[in-house]
Design an enzyme around this catalytic site. Sequence first.
Site, PDB file in Angstrom:
ATOM      1  N   ASP A   1       0.867  -1.170   0.000  1.00 50.65           N
ATOM      2  CA  ASP A   1       0.000   0.000   0.000  1.00 50.65           C
ATOM      3  C   ASP A   1       0.909   1.227   0.000  1.00 50.65           C
ATOM      4  O   ASP A   1       2.144   1.129   0.051  1.00 50.65           O
ATOM      5  CB  ASP A   1      -0.976  -0.016   1.185  1.00 50.65           C
ATOM      6  CG  ASP A   1      -2.197   0.881   0.904  1.00 50.65           C
ATOM      7  OD1 ASP A   1      -2.162   1.674  -0.056  1.00 50.65           O
ATOM      8  OD2 ASP A   1      -3.188   0.784   1.648  1.00 50.65           O
TER       9      ASP A   1
HETATM   10  C1  BGC Z   1      -5.093   3.211   0.212  1.00 54.27           C
HETATM   11  C2  BGC Z   1      -5.301   2.172  -0.847  1.00 54.27           C
HETATM   12  C3  BGC Z   1      -5.232   2.804  -2.204  1.00 54.27           C
HETATM   13  C4  BGC Z   1      -3.923   3.531  -2.353  1.00 54.27           C
HETATM   14  C5  BGC Z   1      -3.757   4.194  -3.708  1.00 54.27           C
HETATM   15  C6  BGC Z   1      -3.867   4.082  -0.042  1.00 54.27           C
HETATM   16  O1  BGC Z   1      -3.841   5.153   0.812  1.00 54.27           O
HETATM   17  O2  BGC Z   1      -5.005   2.584   1.468  1.00 54.27           O
HETATM   18  O3  BGC Z   1      -6.542   1.542  -0.654  1.00 54.27           O
HETATM   19  O4  BGC Z   1      -5.405   1.834  -3.194  1.00 54.27           O
HETATM   20  O5  BGC Z   1      -3.843   4.533  -1.373  1.00 54.27           O
HETATM   21  O6  BGC Z   1      -4.596   5.243  -3.901  1.00 54.27           O
END
Ligand code: BGC
Length: 785
Positions: free
Chosen positions: A320
């Site tokens: 993530d």
């Molecule tokens: C989130 C993810 C997301 C990623 C990209 C993160 O902050 O937890 O769910 O896919 O950002 O936007």
Amino acid sequence: MKRRQGISPSNINGMFRCSTVIRTITFTITLAVLAVVTYSCVDRSESKPRMTENNTRKYAPIVEELLAKMTLEEKAGQLNFYVGDLFNTGPTVRTSESDKFDEKIKNGTMTGLFNVHGAEYTARLQKIAVEESRLGIPLVFGADVIHGFKTVFPIPLGTAASWDMALIEEAERVAARESTAAGITFNFAPMVDIARDSRWGRMAEGAGEDPYLGSEVAKARVRGFQGDDLTDEATMAACVKHFAAYGAAEGGRDYNTVDMSERLLRQTYLVPYKAAVEAGAATVMTSFNELNGEPVTGSKWLIDDILRNEWGFEGMVVSDWQSITEMVAHGNVADNAEAAAMALKAGVDMDMMGDAYLDHIPDMVRNGKIDEAYLDQAVRNVLQLKYDLGLFDDPYKYSKEAREKEEIRSEEHLAVAREAARKSIVLLKNEDKVLPLTGNEKTIAVIGPLADNQSDMNGTWSFFGEAQHPVTFLQGIKERAGEGTNVIFAKGCNLYDNKTDGFAEALQAARKADVVILAVGESAVMNGEAGSRANIGLPGIQQQLVNKVMEAGKPTVAMVMSGRGMAISELHEQVPAIMAVWALGSEAGHGAADVLFGDYNPAGKLPVTFPRHVGQAPIYYNYKHTGRPYEGDYSEPLSERVYKSKYRDVENSPLYAFGHGLSYTTFEYSPVTLSDDVMEGDNTLTASVEVTNTGDHDGEEVIQLYIRDLVGSVTRPVKELKAFRKEMIKKGETKTFTFEISEEDLAFYRHDMSWGAEPGEFKVFIGSASDNVQEASFSLKKSEI
Ligand code: BGC
């Protein structure tokens, strides 16, 4: 890096008090023992990644050919993933330096970009990668297409409330058609985290609290995004997230610590991820949280042992947002270099926004601190994803302007969004049959800060859907009510301040009306990522607005927008009709009007418990009984309940239970009949129920089957959902529903963590909600367990 604890010679020697001879013999034996112990304790994966040995996957020849040509920097570059310059979905502050994408693409230090879109834009960047970088490796474009692209569907918790898997699959297919036309091929969805605590804002992005429903939804979403063929120009790679147990954050506070038993993890939290992997999801995203002291992004146990080796996942794993470098803040590594090595060895292939692999892995390989085999394996997984998407055959296949124009917000897609909106609505309460509206009302007052509010209709994670598009509730109601009805609007109050100067106008509007429709609840940013709330009632002064409007004494309907189970006991006491409307997306107003006027008979069922009070959180239907269970309603003398498991001030039961949802018609359930009262050998049982539509509307019903194991070597929940069916039953019609129950439905992680069922008594419940069921009993006979 601190890893496993070995056994030190002093510890072992200290255990012996004997003569010199004996000591010498002992010492020799000790050395031998030590050698064995040390051998088995050493992290042999230091020299070779276990996944390389076990991975049976065949990689495309081009993957191996490219790998053979790549420098260490190019390899690390293929693992490096950046957010684009259109939306920022994390804490990174962009600088002109970090935005020099063209340069990064040319020198091969970037594998792709996410949260960018547009056929023309993505084709321009792709051209640089293919024509100007040394190896011409195409980029992959990712995004959070969480509930639709430009055609916005209800938030995922909303579509989960439809319990309609065909609809969910169709909605995700539409999302894939639109976003692939705009160049996006890698979708950071579905989010399948189980969430039992409504304070956690990201509950909005998932399918709620139940592992069975969650798994069915997860599979439907994967099928919708990926179809049968990933190379198809209208399908995209799904990404199951956030692996693992992210939804169990302590106190419901986002990004917070998770600590749970392996049994709870496997029995409940891991189930939907596994289902999505089995459905063929191409990628998996690791989560921000730590689990039992180990940040998940560095967890070899979760990623390599469970995901890859136990479940056989052969796809690509992405971190993530900065979750690799965030391990430094978690405190299990000292710096980004250690974090990079730990994540890579755990099996994380792609580094989202961390720059950790790029900055550290090449040097660590050169210095012999990490085996290049780990790097190669990650690169293989990334290149294979690009290959599977067909990008090596045609890097521009997803960036087609003509298709983009045709697909985006097509009439056909908006029709699916309207269907999804009306099917996501859950009728929580309908006293005095306030709903459906007759259509003969002379005046309808539509009141509330969310009544005519376009910008919040799309809900969380909807930055692709433009704010000028959604149909508001007021627009939808006006359109449906037609010329003969006077629809008046009063906002009443704002969402973010305490000004009461709109109350008088709202009361006046209510007084003039035959029926009042209140649109209250959460704005788009009050749930979703970083959207945890400690108070989960109506935000701001909306409850006071409701109090004021109710002074008019008119039949009133409350439409409650939320991305969670809301604690709305006060509203429940006052308002005769209440609908949970989540955030319904592009066609919010049309979908809501369809239900309000009875053009569609609501059939949604809650995928998550609505508590009476936030103090009950976490609250979920499949709880354990305890040694001092309390199921009463406080009507007995205090002495009879004082030492029971309960609160002094709030009942244990929820305000609205998991699976609850009313219809404009009524359904009557017969007692449950079983094909046998004993299950033995490989036999399965069938459980049947007759459901009669006894009301005066045709309607769909979701028939739910739950099971309870009365005695287990490990205590079992009071009820677990094992099957459901959604079907139309015409008025006056009776349908028989038959479910097959097999031993597998009775299985659980037993005392020794083996998986299986134990003989004994079971209850099977069938009904219209987890708290409204008919029951029957049977026993399981087994010669051995
Ligand atoms: C989130 C993810 C997301 C990623 C990209 C993160 O902050 O937890 O769910 O896919 O950002 O936007």
